[in-house]
Every structure is written in structure tokens, then in C-alpha cells.
Design an enzyme around this catalytic site. Sequence first.
Site, PDB file in Angstrom:
ATOM      1  N   GLY A 227     -33.626  -6.962  32.881  1.00 51.50           N
ATOM      2  CA  GLY A 227     -33.179  -8.121  32.151  1.00 51.50           C
ATOM      3  C   GLY A 227     -33.693  -9.578  32.811  1.00 51.50           C
TER       4      GLY A 227
ATOM      5  N   ASP B  14     -24.297 -15.768  24.846  1.00 52.85           N
ATOM      6  CA  ASP B  14     -25.673 -15.013  24.700  1.00 52.85           C
ATOM      7  C   ASP B  14     -25.446 -13.848  23.902  1.00 52.85           C
ATOM      8  OD1 ASP B  14     -28.573 -14.599  24.966  1.00 52.85           O
ATOM      9  OD2 ASP B  14     -28.436 -13.981  26.926  1.00 52.85           O
TER      10      ASP B  14
END
Length: 919
Positions: free
Chosen positions: A602, A717
Site C-alpha cells: 500500500g 478512504d
Amino acid sequence: MFSKTYLHNFSISLIHLDRERKMSLGFLVPLLLSLAALVFVHGQLQTGYISIDCGSPENFNYIDYDTGISYASDGAYIDTGINKNISSKYAYPNNPNLALPLSDLRSFPYGNKNCYTLAPTGGRKGSLYLIRASFLYGNYDGEDKLPEFDLYLDVNLWSVVKFRNASNVVTTEIISAAVSDTVSVCLVNKGLGTPFISALELRPLNSSVYSTEFGSTASLVLFKRLDIGYVNGTGRYSSDDIYDRIWSPYNSASWDMVSTSSAINSNENGYKAPLQVICTAAMPHNASDPLELSWTSDEDTSKFYVYMYFAEVQQLEKNQTRKFNISWNGSLMFGPLAPRYLYAATISNSEAFIGKEHRISIYRTRDATLPPILNAIEIYMAKQLEELPTFSEDADAVLDIKRTYQVNKSWVGDPCGPKNYSWEGLKCNYSVSLPPRIISVNLTSRGLSGMISASFGNLSSMESLDLSKNHLTGPVPEFLKELKFLKFLNLEGNRLSGYVPTELVVRARAGLLNLRVDEQNRCGSGSCKNKKKIVVPVVASVLSALVLSVALIMLYRLRRKRKSEADSSNGEGRPLPSKKRKFTYAEVLNITKNFQDVIGKGGFGTVYRGDMKDGTQVAVKILSPSSTQGSKEFKTEAELLMRVHHGNLVSFIGYCDDGSNMALIYEYMANGNLKDYLSYRSSNSLSWEMRLRIAIDAAQGLEYLHHGCKPPIIHRDVKTANILLSENMDAKIADFGLSRDFPSDDQSHVDFPSDGQSHVETTVMGTRGYLDPEYYSSRRLNEKSDVYSFGVVLLELITGQHAIIRKDESMHIIQWVSPLIERGDIGSIVDQRLHGEFDVNSVWKALDVAMASTTPSSVHRAAMSSVLTELKQCLDMELSHNRERTQGFSEEIYVGSYNSTEMSSISTVTEPITIPFAR
Ligand SMILES: *[C@@H]1O[C@H](CO)[C@@H](O)[C@H](O)[C@H]1NC(C)=O
Ligand SMILES: *[C@@H]1O[C@H](CO)[C@@H](O)[C@H](O)[C@H]1NC(C)=O
Ligand SMILES: *[C@@H]1O[C@H](CO)[C@@H](O)[C@H](O)[C@H]1NC(C)=O
């Protein structure tokens, strides 16, 4: 025969209070005593009622003989205004039919905004009320000039009050969910005459009735309420109508009246129309003609909701059928409907009728022998609650200030709202989707005494505070220095002791604050010589702290601009809060077996699988030294994870932070993330039911962040890649790196450098395709941004498409789905891998939820809690559909009314209902 007139007379014969007696108080006490028994009888119906006869003498409470309703004078509800009587020309006996509460009124010559504060017993935020305000000018002021003014419910405009003539009784009704424990009804002077009010009534409603697609974000203002097929009624049946509605008798020359003397069963019908209303109906003379009602509104954006009442009042012969369809402007709204004998049903549209011209037609079906009927109808106009009440911490603070200093009787209603009608002495900052904030308080020369209340320190957006020329005593409080935005502070002309906090002096010297204090409170002047020694180093250290923080901010910006550069892991100072679950780097190496098994990558770095000593599987996220997001987000995530605990949030096991290495350890989610699951897994492994369960799980996680955490947390998010699936396919929200508490001191601009070319950077704070367009453009953060992202996730679950669909050109999923929804093309919308195995109504409802969550304007998006409720209903629909299937029923049994209609009593459905999938 059981008739309306009978019931009405019944009331009259019991109550002997007449108009002359109302005027003579002497009769009152014995009268009230003798009526006590009656009040008790009516009390059952009047539970929670508030009925105010505005302008009647103080403590004058009575029972109106027309309605049996007990009215109170308004002293307990308002401090401002003056009592007036209407002029005798318009009063009894010159006007013998005048309703008792309308003979006097309260008028408001002073102040722009005057409010009644209603605190219904047992009322709570979210409770649903019908509120009715009545006005009769009656030349009370002898000026013979009709005023015009605005009526507000809390901070939203309810109605413009205008009169045709002095004897015109204006009555307006609104149905609205309370935004707090109390409800404010405010009259606003627009400069077109003095506002006044004659009567104000509140009736609690069952929250299951009068619902709209907007939930509690819209109110309904009454347009018409007609008792069809009856012309002699009084319209108000207080002893039978638990909601005390006023029904206007209505019949048309081309209709025949029908009625029954039998009782009609309304047990299952929450709308509870009174018997006198529901037992009469009308039908067209000519059985093949439709029964039609039409109306026009001023604006073509007006939104209407219609509630139609049906009950069969005639016992039909074997060879007779009454069956009809209902259409709006020519398109089918509901049908076919065959009203059940002596059972009440209410049909309403669940999506607003929008436009200027409206025509409801009720027409019999081909196989019916009898004409259609209609027993009653209510038509409301929906008003979306676009204005928000004052930011609650600000409101609490000024309420406390009001209490402490007994400031001003005119400080009523919401402190900032309605927009531009804030309390005298306050200034507010209004923004589009956030609650107004108080930015200025001016209480100069108001005779304040005592200490400076700590509540001033809670007005965290305050830029200007003027407390000059009062009798304030006690020390100059330290908390003033916490007011970061303060640019003006005036404490002159009081008897305060002690010195102004040094921080403020520093800010004043730097030209950031206009500071005015009396000589004796001024530091650095002759009078505080003895303190000088201490003060100077403090000033110095404050200054150096300032320099340091400026340097840090610059460093931070620099780092953000050059993302490729290594992150300075100790740049942002907050230490991680707990030591309990801290691991050493050696332990991390051990857990991950030297980072053997990579399970993800990520923005932060790499995620590895690991095993704890006790055998628990974990996921370990290691912050890479070249991370583009950096240690700040990493720490944010760790801090949040320590605070939040919920079954639908990935649970946090511990962290490692030894200065050069940072790691976060969470539970391992065996089925990876939803994004991968949706993209790669074999065709039909995710049924519609499983998709709904995943959506509900994720919604629960978000709902907890928004409503279960203090302060609430915005995830920022939300996307399929951040929804993880456990071995049992439970879904949990992950990745809190961008999350923030809200509301915070500075809701805007924090993460965005304010120079013009910063758009590329701004996209960092969310993911393309999921990013709330309003947040993107306004940069204002609120929980509705998560609702938007969640709506996109829901669309992906329904359609199996990505948020950004890449075909010839990139297209957002909302652009892709909207035209298909308009065409009602459910077949093309739903993920083909479901092979049509789903309940159509459940999917449509989920689509509605998704579309309502992704409306461009955040104020129109529902809260996560109502999204959750709706999704649970989708699941129920799907489950009962599955049950029917497995029990071998035909799927055609009940298709129901999936789009624009809603039945509150399905007992009237006698036959399969099939409606084309047009929307
Ligand atoms: C209104 O009339 C009643 C009865 O005459 C009287 O008692 C009351 O004082 C009047 N109110 C005002 C404000 O004049
Ligand atoms: C006043 O207006 C009402 C409502 O429009 C009307 O019914 C009434 O006749 C009018 N009265 C007078 C005296 O003009
Ligand atoms: C406060 O109000 C007074 C008059 O009411 C005015 O003279 C003064 O300038 C105001 N103070 C500020 C800071 O605006």
C-alpha cells in the site's frame, strides 16, 4: 346512525365554556374543576399535545368547547412580545364562528427574530411532530395594515405568512422530525410589518407515518387535506383523530357520495384517519370515468407527497368488483388496488412528485364493474432542511453564557440561524454544508457581572470578543489563550485582576491580535515589574516555540512537496499513546519470520503475514522508509486503532515504533479485500445476499466511526480495497491512515496547501472514483464524504463494475449507471454473475440507497445510520424472497411496488401486482 354531527354535538353538550366566559376569569376556577373529568377523558388523546393560545392572559388555561382541546397561555414558552386582542369588529359576537384561541394574539414589535421554544414531554431528537400555527390579524393594532413575515421551524423556513384581509385566518401545518429535544418556532420580521401569532399547536406523530425518501432531512408542509365525499363535517374530530388533523370537507359535482355506518378497521393503518373521515367516500357518477384531482404549484421544482386513504364502504355482491389503478400525470403510480371492505389503507408515493402541474387519476381496471372510490387525501409539499443549526459546541457555550449572565430575553431559538438572523451581539460564519460557527461575541455595556465564564473558551472559532464596559471581576482567564483564531479582544472597563496570558501578549506584539485591556491587567508595563523576570523567559520560550513550529510546518510542506524523498520519521512529534501493545523490532521479525510472506502493498509500505506466539494469524504492515504517506498517517492510524473497537473494524493487535522502524499489527483477514474478491473470484461465489451482508457489515463499521466514536471519525478512504473479508466472509473496514477526528478546529485547508496548483496533491487524501466531489471542490471535510464513498462501494457490489470503468474512455460508475436506472434497465445494471438470482425489489432499493448516498450535494445524502437501516430492509426483502423460493412458491406471488409507491396496509392487495420496470 353514527354521524359526524352526532359526535360534534356530543362535545358541545358536555362543555359549556363559551366565549363570554373566556373573557371573565371569575368563572374559570370552578369551571376548570368541573371540567377536570372531561380533561381526563380527552387526556388519552391529548398525550404529548402542546396547545398554546398565544396572547391570552398569563396563566389562563381553558378547554375550547369546539374541540375539547385544552389550551394554555404562552408564558411558559416565550419571554418576548406583547399580548393583544383583535379588534371587536372581528371578534365575538360580531364574528360568531370565531375559534376561541384566535381572539387574541402575541405581537413582536421588537427584535428581528422571536421564538417559541416547545419541549414536548418525552420528546427526543428525531421524534416526529405535526405543528400547526394560526394567524388572524383582526386589526389588533388599529392600523388596518396587513403585515407579512416569515415563519421558521428551527433554522429552516416553514412558511411566508401573508393575509388577504383582516378577517383571513391563515393556518399552516408542518410535519417534521425534531433536530433536538426542543423545537423552536420563530417569527422573523422582514421589514414588512410586525410579526404576530394567534395559536400554536404541536401533536406527536408515530414515526412510521408520513415518511419521505429524504428521511429526516425534509419536512412536509400541508398543501391540502380533504375529507372526500362529505360536505357537512366540521373538519376537526379531536376526540377521534389522535393526530388532531383538520380535514376540509370536499366533494365534486361529478361525484357521488357513498358511506357506511359500520366501523372501519384502522388497526393496521398507522395513519389512523378518524372514522368520520374514512367512512365516507366519493366515486364518479359514471363508472367508467376516472376520479381526478389536480393542482398547480408556483414553482416547477416543488416536491409533493400524496397520502390517499381507501376503505371499501359498500358490501359488494358476488358479481361486482371494484378495482382500480392510480396514476400521476398519466404514469402509473399504483395498482391495481381493490380496497378491502371496512379496512383502511393508505397509499403514498415514496418518490416525490416534482413539477408545477399535478393530476392524480383513479380509474377502474378493465375487469372491474364498479367505479373507483377515494375516501380522503392529504397532499404535502416537501421542504428540504437545507440550513443547519449552529455547531453544537458553540451553541452549548452561548446557551451557558446566556444562563450565567441572564443576558438577553431575545436570545432564543438557534444562536446563528436562520441565516443572518443570529442572536443580537453574535456574528456567525455560514458555510454550505457545515453547521454555522460563532465568530464574534459582542457583549459590551450589558451589565455583566461575576467572573468571565469558561464557556467563552469553548467558542473555538471565535475571532472577536468584546466584553468591555461591564462589571466583570476575577482574574483574566488563562483559557483565552486557547482561542487560536482570536484577532480582537476587548476587556477594558471591567474590574478584572491578574494579567493577560503571555501568549496573547506575544500574539498582540506580532500584530496578530488587537488586544485591549485595562492598565492593571497589562503585562510588561510598570505595574507588573515583579513578574517581569518570569515573563521574559516565558516570552522567549514561547517565541522559540513559535519559530520551531513555523519551521516544522515548513519542513512538513517541503516533505509533502517532494514525496519521493525519505520520510523523516520523527518529524511529527506525537508519541503513540499506549505502551501496552508495543512490540520490539526483533519481535516483529520473529512474528513475520523475517518478512517471508507478502500479502499486500500500500501507500505505506508492505503488508506481511505473520504468526503470534499463541498461533493467532496476523497481518503486519511495515512503514517503508520511502513511504509517500509517512509516519504522520502511520501514527494517526495507530492512535485511531487504539481508540476504536468494533466487530466491523479490523482489530488492532499492536505496533512497533523504535525510531527507525515502524509496524502495525492487525488481525489476519483470510479472504483478502473486497476489491480482489469482486474482480477475480469465480463467477457466482458472491450471491446477492452475501453482497448485502458485506455492505451491511461495512456500513456498521462506518456508522460506528461516525456516530459511535467521540469525537466522531471520518475514514476518508472508504473503498473496496479497504474492506477486508474474514474467513467467514465477515467484512471489516481497514486502513485508517487518512482518518481524522471531526469536527476539529480547522475543518478546511489543513491537508491542502492553499496555493493554486495543489490539485494533484489534494487527490492524495482519498482515492479517485471514491472521492466526494464536494469535498474535492470545497475541501471541507464531513462524514457525508464517507457516505459518498460508501455509495460507490455499494454500486460496485450491485453491478460488479469498478468505480472507474475503463472501456474506450474512463467513465465513473455513477455516469455509467444513471442512464440505465432512468431506463429501468435492471438487467444491464446488476452483475451478470448473479445470473438473475436476486429479489428485484431488494436490488432496486439498494440502488436507491446507493444513488441517494452519492448525490453531489452532501446535505442531501443520508447519514450512515439511515443507510444502514435501508440496507437491512434490502436484506430482509432478499431473505423473504429466498424463503418463498425454497418453499416452492411461484416467484410471481408478490412483486409489490418497488419504486414510487408504498402501501401501509398490504391487506388490500387481492391479486398479483405487476408493474413495468419503468422508473
Ligand atoms: C383582552 O380582552 C380580555 C377580555 O376583555 C381582557 O381581560 C384582556 O386584558 C385583554 N387583553 C389585552 C392585552 O388587552
Ligand atoms: C377575506 O378573505 C377571505 C379569504 O380569502 C374571504 O373568504 C373573505 O370573504 C374575505 N373577507 C372580506 C371581508 O373581504
Ligand atoms: C460592539 O458593539 C458596540 C455597540 O453595540 C460597538 O460600538 C462596538 O464597536 C462593537 N464591538 C466590536 C468589536 O464590533
